[in-house]
Design a protein around this motif. Structure first.
Motif, PDB file in Angstrom:
ATOM      1  N   CYS A  10       0.843  -1.139   0.165  1.00  0.00           N
ATOM      2  CA  CYS A  10       0.226   0.063   0.059  1.00  0.00           C
ATOM      3  C   CYS A  10       1.044   1.226  -0.037  1.00  0.00           C
ATOM      4  N   GLU A  11       0.738   2.243  -0.866  1.00  0.00           N
ATOM      5  CA  GLU A  11       1.311   3.587  -0.907  1.00  0.00           C
ATOM      6  C   GLU A  11       0.455   4.683  -0.670  1.00  0.00           C
ATOM      7  N   HIS A  13      -2.512   5.790  -2.150  1.00  0.00           N
ATOM      8  CA  HIS A  13      -2.964   6.738  -3.166  1.00  0.00           C
ATOM      9  C   HIS A  13      -4.323   7.017  -2.757  1.00  0.00           C
ATOM     10  N   LEU A  15      -7.296   5.630  -4.193  1.00  0.00           N
ATOM     11  CA  LEU A  15      -8.226   5.314  -4.971  1.00  0.00           C
ATOM     12  C   LEU A  15      -9.518   4.178  -4.571  1.00  0.00           C
ATOM     13  N   CYS A  54      -6.764  -0.240  -7.272  1.00  0.00           N
ATOM     14  CA  CYS A  54      -5.506   0.223  -6.812  1.00  0.00           C
ATOM     15  C   CYS A  54      -4.257  -0.174  -7.461  1.00  0.00           C
ATOM     16  N   PRO A  55      -3.603   0.970  -7.538  1.00  0.00           N
ATOM     17  CA  PRO A  55      -2.503   0.881  -8.560  1.00  0.00           C
ATOM     18  C   PRO A  55      -1.159  -0.048  -8.262  1.00  0.00           C
TER      19      PRO A  55
END
Length: 63
Positions: A10-11, A13, A15, A54-55
Motif C-alpha cells: 500500500c502506497e 493513493h 483510489l 489499486c495501482p
C-alpha cells in the motif's frame, strides 16, 4: 467474500476509498483500512471495484 490488504504494498493513493468509501478508508499514515474484512453481500461489487483500482495491487479479493 473477504478482502485482504497487503500493507507492505500500500502506497496510500486512496483510489480504493474514492471508489468504495463504505469499504475502505485511509488511516493517519495513509494506509488502507478495510472497514468490513468479511464483505457483506450488499458491498461485494464496490469492494471488488475498489480492489481493482489499486495501482499497486495491495488489495486481494478472496471468494
Amino acid at each position: 467474500m473477504r478482502i485482504i490488504a497487503d500493507l507492505d504494498r500500500c502506497e496510500g493513493h486512496g483510489l480504493c476509498e474514492e471508489v468504495a468509501p463504505d469499504m475502505y478508508e485511509l488511516d493517519e499514515n495513509a494506509m488502507v483500512v478495510i472497514v468490513h474484512p468479511d464483505v457483506p453481500e450488499s458491498l461485494e461489487r464496490p469492494a471488488e471495484a475498489g480492489a481493482r483500482v489499486c495501482p499497486v495491487a495491495a488489495l486481494k479479493v478472496m471468494k
